[in-house]
Design an enzyme around this catalytic site. Structure first.
Site, PDB file in Angstrom:
ATOM      1  CG  ASN A 176       5.783  -7.622  -0.647  1.00  0.00           C
ATOM      2  OD1 ASN A 176       5.817  -6.688   0.151  1.00  0.00           O
ATOM      3  ND2 ASN A 176       5.197  -7.529  -1.826  1.00  0.00           N
ATOM      4  CG  ASP A 219       0.034   3.460   1.192  1.00  0.00           C
ATOM      5  OD1 ASP A 219      -0.743   3.767   2.115  1.00  0.00           O
ATOM      6  OD2 ASP A 219       0.784   2.471   1.244  1.00  0.00           O
ATOM      7  CG  HIS A 245       4.784  -3.442   0.588  1.00  0.00           C
ATOM      8  ND1 HIS A 245       3.891  -4.365   0.118  1.00  0.00           N
ATOM      9  CD2 HIS A 245       4.134  -2.818   1.595  1.00  0.00           C
ATOM     10  CE1 HIS A 245       2.770  -4.294   0.800  1.00  0.00           C
ATOM     11  NE2 HIS A 245       2.896  -3.367   1.716  1.00  0.00           N
ATOM     12  CD  GLU A 274       3.812  -4.309  -3.736  1.00  0.00           C
ATOM     13  OE1 GLU A 274       4.468  -4.673  -2.753  1.00  0.00           O
ATOM     14  OE2 GLU A 274       2.706  -4.786  -4.043  1.00  0.00           O
TER      15      GLU A 274
HETATM   16  C1  GLP Z   1      -0.407  -2.164   3.195  1.00  0.00           C
HETATM   17  C2  GLP Z   1       0.129  -0.750   3.278  1.00  0.00           C
HETATM   18  C3  GLP Z   1       1.496  -0.717   3.928  1.00  0.00           C
HETATM   19  C4  GLP Z   1       1.475  -1.536   5.205  1.00  0.00           C
HETATM   20  C5  GLP Z   1       1.156  -2.967   4.872  1.00  0.00           C
HETATM   21  C6  GLP Z   1       1.253  -3.904   6.051  1.00  0.00           C
HETATM   22  O1  GLP Z   1       0.050  -2.853   2.074  1.00  0.00           O
HETATM   23  N1  GLP Z   1       0.193  -0.101   2.016  1.00  0.00           N
HETATM   24  O2  GLP Z   1       1.857   0.621   4.188  1.00  0.00           O
HETATM   25  O3  GLP Z   1       2.706  -1.447   5.862  1.00  0.00           O
HETATM   26  O4  GLP Z   1      -0.162  -2.950   4.353  1.00  0.00           O
HETATM   27  O5  GLP Z   1      -0.001  -4.344   6.462  1.00  0.00           O
HETATM   28  P1  GLP Z   1      -0.279  -5.152   7.773  1.00  0.00           P
HETATM   29  O6  GLP Z   1       0.065  -4.235   8.901  1.00  0.00           O
HETATM   30  O7  GLP Z   1      -1.752  -5.446   7.703  1.00  0.00           O
HETATM   31  O8  GLP Z   1       0.574  -6.364   7.739  1.00  0.00           O
END
Ligand code: GLP
Length: 244
Positions: free
Chosen positions: A136, A67, A138, A143
């Protein structure tokens, strides 16, 4: 789903790096899907160390990231592309032409998403997709909602997701873009193998729902239950609601 629990976030990251190293050793031209976020940073650090001592060779590996933010230039230090440059791409022997990224500044975002799907198909599909887990539920930027989209698409980000990404924007959630491009659920589920990495107590409830709960668009990661080849790599804190 194969659940693997390690004593610490570092041990989980090292195990994941060893798994990826093994996959590259048996298929040097591996097509690898990659996430951003805080969770994979120790994993990228370990991959970089293994590459420095020539225990992993990225020369023929192709990557596709999940992404990117809309409206942020790839050279902007806040972009996911720059994040990957800092944490992996600039530190290992990946061929720049085999690094694939969504362009959040493309003039036509729908065309950009279609281009990405074609690039994945042309590469022969994703062999190994590494995922993080949003607090959440995702994955990528798919989402929770009433529906999930199959293919790479343009999406709106929820407030909690923007808050979770605020660190890249000086801690100010108002500066986090409201929109992003993301691989879709089917793009992700078509990977031949998926490994999700989650660490920390903050992910424990979500991990339990992902593994034990019903399939629901309210928790996109629950759809990983339908895939035949998924590993979930956890530290003890992220696994704490799985006991019993
Ligand atoms: C972002 C990315 C996700 C990732 C998520 C988790 O939102 N788009 O792909 O899994 O962060 O982040 P963290 O590892 O900082 O909890």
């Amino acid at each position: 789903m194969r659940i693997r629990v390690y004593s610490s976030p570092r041990a989980a990251a090292d195990a994941l790096a060893a798994l990826v190293g093994g996959a590259i050793a048996s298929n040097p031209g591996l097509v690898l899907g990659l996430p951003t976020g805080r969770t994979p940073i120790p994993f990228y650090r370990r991959l970089t160390a293994l590459c420095a001592r020539r225990a992993i060779d990225f020369a023929h590996v192709t990557t596709f990231n999940l992404d990117e933010f809309v409206g942020i230039d790839s050279r902007d230090p806040r972009s996911y592309r720059s994040f990957m440059q800092r944490h992996l791409f600039g530190l290992v022997n990946l061929a720049p032409r085999r690094v694939n990224f969504l362009n959040g500044r493309a003039a036509d975002l729908a065309r950009e998403c279609a281009r990405y799907e074609r690039a994945i198909a042309r590469a022969g599909g994703i062999d190994l997709q590494i995922l993080g887990l949003g607090a959440n539920g995702h994955i990528g930027f798919n989402e929770p909602g009433r529906q999930l989209l199959a293919r790479t698409h343009w999406t709106r980000l929820t407030r909690p997701t923007r808050a979770a990404n605020a660190a890249l924007f000086g801690g100010d959630v108002r500066r986090v873009p409201k929109e992003a491009l993301s691989m879709g659920m089917v793009t992700i589920l078509h990977a031949r193998r998926i490994v999700l990495l989650a660490t920390g107590r903050g992910k424990a409830a979500c991990v339990a729902r992902m593994i034990r709960g019903p399939l629901t668009t309210r928790l996109p990661a629950s759809f990983l239950q339908v895939h035949r080849n998924v590993d979930v790599v956890l530290d003890q804190a992220a696994a704490e609601r799985l006991r019993g």
